[in-house]
Motif scaffolding. Structure first.
Motif, PDB file in Angstrom:
ATOM      1  N   ILE A   3      -1.797 -13.035  -2.537  1.00 12.22           N
ATOM      2  CA  ILE A   3      -1.877 -11.945  -3.501  1.00 12.22           C
ATOM      3  C   ILE A   3      -0.987 -10.816  -3.008  1.00 12.22           C
ATOM      4  O   ILE A   3      -0.848 -10.608  -1.796  1.00 12.22           O
ATOM      5  N   ALA A   4      -0.336 -10.126  -3.930  1.00 17.04           N
ATOM      6  CA  ALA A   4       0.561  -9.026  -3.573  1.00 17.04           C
ATOM      7  C   ALA A   4       0.546  -7.997  -4.697  1.00 17.04           C
ATOM      8  O   ALA A   4       0.272  -8.329  -5.850  1.00 17.04           O
ATOM      9  N   VAL A   5       0.827  -6.788  -4.347  1.00 19.56           N
ATOM     10  CA  VAL A   5       0.946  -5.725  -5.348  1.00 19.56           C
ATOM     11  C   VAL A   5       2.276  -5.915  -6.073  1.00 19.56           C
ATOM     12  O   VAL A   5       3.327  -6.068  -5.438  1.00 19.56           O
ATOM     13  N   GLN A   6       2.249  -5.913  -7.394  1.00 17.72           N
ATOM     14  CA  GLN A   6       3.459  -6.105  -8.185  1.00 17.72           C
ATOM     15  C   GLN A   6       4.099  -4.772  -8.551  1.00 17.72           C
ATOM     16  O   GLN A   6       5.305  -4.611  -8.452  1.00 17.72           O
ATOM     17  N   TYR A   7       3.286  -3.820  -9.002  1.00 14.15           N
ATOM     18  CA  TYR A   7       3.820  -2.498  -9.306  1.00 14.15           C
ATOM     19  C   TYR A   7       2.714  -1.457  -9.219  1.00 14.15           C
ATOM     20  O   TYR A   7       1.535  -1.775  -9.272  1.00 14.15           O
ATOM     21  N   VAL A   8       3.142  -0.218  -9.028  1.00 12.62           N
ATOM     22  CA  VAL A   8       2.251   0.929  -8.974  1.00 12.62           C
ATOM     23  C   VAL A   8       2.816   1.973  -9.926  1.00 12.62           C
ATOM     24  O   VAL A   8       4.020   2.255  -9.904  1.00 12.62           O
ATOM     25  N   ASN A   9       1.955   2.518 -10.774  1.00 15.04           N
ATOM     26  CA  ASN A   9       2.386   3.552 -11.712  1.00 15.04           C
ATOM     27  C   ASN A   9       2.298   4.927 -11.066  1.00 15.04           C
ATOM     28  O   ASN A   9       1.314   5.236 -10.382  1.00 15.04           O
TER      29      ASN A   9
END
Length: 134
Positions: A3-9
């Motif tokens: 699992i990985a972070v794809q984007y942050v707003n």
């Protein structure tokens, strides 16, 4: 399983006003630019983290008028969640490059009692951004 972070707003008052801080100061690349009506989502990424993007958008992008107004009020007060923390291998050079964008310096590079050497800025919208030496 992976699992990985794809984007942050990151909510900003004005995407174009924030762009020099994130692109020129932090050295992020524009990887996407999506418009919808009067709103825009600008994705910024780094070759060091392929597939990840920091997405800049205005308070009303993708929100109702009331919700956008509430987010804008928090943004103006500097009360949105934060800080956003970046890591660099050359803190002094990164500090100088970000400072050259005219960003508000909250803390010059210094050693912290909890371990890292870091510095802090406010982006043009008032978001708290820290940069840590890797």
């Amino acid at each position: 399983m992976r699992i990985a972070v794809q984007y942050v707003n990151v909510t900003v008052r004005d995407v174009d006003e924030a762009l020099p801080f994130y692109r020129d100061g932090l050295g992020l690349d524009v990887v996407s630019d999506v418009a919808s009506g009067d709103h825009r989502w600008l994705g910024l990424g780094s070759p060091e983290q392929p597939g990840f993007a920091l997405v800049l958008s205005d308070p009303h992008a993708g929100r109702s008028q009331d919700d956008g107004d509430a987010v804008e009020e928090l943004l103006v007060k500097g009360m949105l969640p934060g800080p956003i923390v970046f890591r660099t291998d050359d803190l002094d050079a990164t500090f100088e490059r970000v400072a050259a964008t005219g960003a508000e310096v909250m803390q010059e590079p210094s050693d912290q009692p909890w371990g890292p050497r870091d510095c802090a800025f406010r982006d043009p919208s008032g978001n708290h951004v820290r940069i840590s030496q890797a």
